[in-house]
Design an enzyme around this catalytic site. Structure first.
Site, PDB file in Angstrom:
ATOM      1  CE  LYS A  13      -2.330  -1.190   3.756  1.00 36.71           C
ATOM      2  NZ  LYS A  13      -1.846  -2.547   4.125  1.00 36.71           N
ATOM      3  NE  ARG A  88      -5.153  -0.234   9.414  1.00 39.54           N
ATOM      4  CZ  ARG A  88      -3.980  -0.790   9.132  1.00 39.54           C
ATOM      5  NH1 ARG A  88      -3.752  -2.023   9.419  1.00 39.54           N
ATOM      6  NH2 ARG A  88      -3.043  -0.076   8.571  1.00 39.54           N
ATOM      7  NE  ARG A 122       6.986  -3.348   5.976  1.00 30.79           N
ATOM      8  CZ  ARG A 122       5.664  -3.150   6.017  1.00 30.79           C
ATOM      9  NH1 ARG A 122       4.998  -2.889   4.909  1.00 30.79           N
ATOM     10  NH2 ARG A 122       5.028  -3.249   7.153  1.00 30.79           N
ATOM     11  NE  ARG A 155       5.797  -0.931  10.012  1.00 27.15           N
ATOM     12  CZ  ARG A 155       4.647  -0.930   9.342  1.00 27.15           C
ATOM     13  NH1 ARG A 155       4.574  -0.379   8.151  1.00 27.15           N
ATOM     14  NH2 ARG A 155       3.570  -1.488   9.851  1.00 27.15           N
ATOM     15  NE  ARG A 166       1.566  -5.171  10.855  1.00 22.80           N
ATOM     16  CZ  ARG A 166       2.691  -5.246  10.118  1.00 22.80           C
ATOM     17  NH1 ARG A 166       3.753  -5.843  10.594  1.00 22.80           N
ATOM     18  NH2 ARG A 166       2.724  -4.704   8.945  1.00 22.80           N
TER      19      ARG A 166
HETATM   20  P1  ADP Z   1       0.169  -2.483   7.981  1.00 21.87           P
HETATM   21  O1  ADP Z   1       1.437  -2.873   7.290  1.00 21.87           O
HETATM   22  O2  ADP Z   1      -0.199  -3.446   9.083  1.00 21.87           O
HETATM   23  O3  ADP Z   1      -0.940  -2.169   7.026  1.00 21.87           O
HETATM   24  P2  ADP Z   1       0.290   0.310   8.919  1.00 21.87           P
HETATM   25  O4  ADP Z   1       1.579   1.009   8.849  1.00 21.87           O
HETATM   26  O5  ADP Z   1      -0.795   0.735   7.970  1.00 21.87           O
HETATM   27  O6  ADP Z   1       0.612  -1.223   8.803  1.00 21.87           O
HETATM   28  O7  ADP Z   1      -0.305   0.423  10.414  1.00 21.87           O
HETATM   29  C1  ADP Z   1       0.499   0.146  11.530  1.00 21.87           C
HETATM   30  C2  ADP Z   1      -0.331   0.125  12.808  1.00 21.87           C
HETATM   31  O8  ADP Z   1      -1.001   1.389  13.018  1.00 21.87           O
HETATM   32  C3  ADP Z   1      -1.450  -0.905  12.848  1.00 21.87           C
HETATM   33  O9  ADP Z   1      -0.990  -2.185  13.214  1.00 21.87           O
HETATM   34  C4  ADP Z   1      -2.370  -0.295  13.931  1.00 21.87           C
HETATM   35  O10 ADP Z   1      -1.830  -0.484  15.222  1.00 21.87           O
HETATM   36  C5  ADP Z   1      -2.288   1.187  13.621  1.00 21.87           C
HETATM   37  N1  ADP Z   1      -3.343   1.602  12.675  1.00 21.87           N
HETATM   38  C6  ADP Z   1      -3.135   2.075  11.412  1.00 21.87           C
HETATM   39  N2  ADP Z   1      -4.302   2.361  10.813  1.00 21.87           N
HETATM   40  C7  ADP Z   1      -5.292   2.067  11.708  1.00 21.87           C
HETATM   41  C8  ADP Z   1      -6.719   2.131  11.689  1.00 21.87           C
HETATM   42  N3  ADP Z   1      -7.389   2.566  10.616  1.00 21.87           N
HETATM   43  N4  ADP Z   1      -7.385   1.741  12.797  1.00 21.87           N
HETATM   44  C9  ADP Z   1      -6.744   1.312  13.875  1.00 21.87           C
HETATM   45  N5  ADP Z   1      -5.403   1.205  13.961  1.00 21.87           N
HETATM   46  C10 ADP Z   1      -4.673   1.581  12.910  1.00 21.87           C
END
Ligand code: ADP
Ligand code: ZN
Length: 218
Positions: A13, A88, A122, A155, A166
């Site tokens: 993404k 989400r 990554r 990360r 996740r």
């Molecule tokens: P991923 O690779 O899991 O898509 P992101 O960088 O988008 O990772 O998100 C990292 C973390 O930020 C998630 O695991 C969650 O803890 C938090 N997070 C991000 N977006 C949301 C959301 N829309 N609702 C709740 N938590 C979120």
């Protein structure tokens, strides 16, 4: 264009949205990047979300929605937006409907085994959040960002246990949203990855062409 980019953790993404941003001149709001930056700064918001982000758990809706609204308010009027990492959950999707009207869903369809391979190798730029992969999308100089010369790091939530968490949340809570959007007849552009070493460029190009067909490009 108001879009969400949708796909499992590690689907790409961030990689796609930054490239589409450069091609389309849209704004990208990446929830995970925003939260990580706040955690790093140890701000009030950072303190609130730290434990969730570290565990790969969802940050509570009230917080996420508030942060989204603040960032949307900064988008110049008329500019396109890609939301990365929001919504989400079904609750978040319903809230989003009261905030903006989506034109399109950009769906990254990537098989599980590729996701797991990718996440564990990554690397992310500390400075600009650009994403690399030490096996499949290497920086020109080891551990250094091609774009800004920042240092790359892994990360903490890219560790095997947290990855599992996740992926489970994605499967249980996020992927059902697709059906929700199908029922609402929001156009969906699907980009399918079948090989682990497919570079992003041709897929981004295809996505751009699909957006052109929908008349969503500048
Ligand atoms: P991923 O690779 O899991 O898509 P992101 O960088 O988008 O990772 O998100 C990292 C973390 O930020 C998630 O695991 C969650 O803890 C938090 N997070 C991000 N977006 C949301 C959301 N829309 N609702 C709740 N938590 C979120
Ligand atoms: Zn960088």
């Amino acid at each position: 264009m108001k879009a969400i980019i949708f796909g499992a953790p590690g689907a790409g993404k961030g990689t796609y949205s930054t490239r589409l941003k450069a091609k389309l001149g849209v704004e990208v709001i990446a929830m995970g990047d925003i939260f990580r930056a706040q955690v790093k700064e140890n701000s009030e918001l950072g303190k609130k979300v730290k434990s969730y982000v570290e565990k790969g758990a969802l940050v509570p809706d009230e917080i996420v929605v508030e942060v989204l609204k603040q960032h949307l308010a900064k988008v110049p009027s008329g500019a396109g937006v890609i939301l990365d990492g929001f919504p989400r959950t079904l609750e978040q999707a319903k809230t989003l409907e009261t905030i903006l009207k989506l034109d399109v869903i950009l769906l990254l369809d990537v098989p599980d085994w590729i996701i797991i391979e990718r996440l564990s190798s990554r690397r992310t730029c500390k400075n600009c959040n650009a994403v690399y992969n030490i096996r499949f999308l290497k920086p020109k100089i080891e551990n250094i960002c091609d774009k800004c010369s920042g240092e790359l790091y892994q990360r903490p939530d890219d560790s095997p246990d947290v990855i599992k968490n996740r992926l489970k949340i994605h499967q249980d809570q996020t992927s059902p949203l697709l059906v929700y959007y199908q029922e609402k007849n929001v156009p969906i552009i699907i980009s399918k990855t079948t090989a682990i070493d497919t570079p992003p460029e041709p897929l981004v190009e295809q996505m751009f062409e699909e957006l052109q067909k929908l008349k969503l490009t500048p």
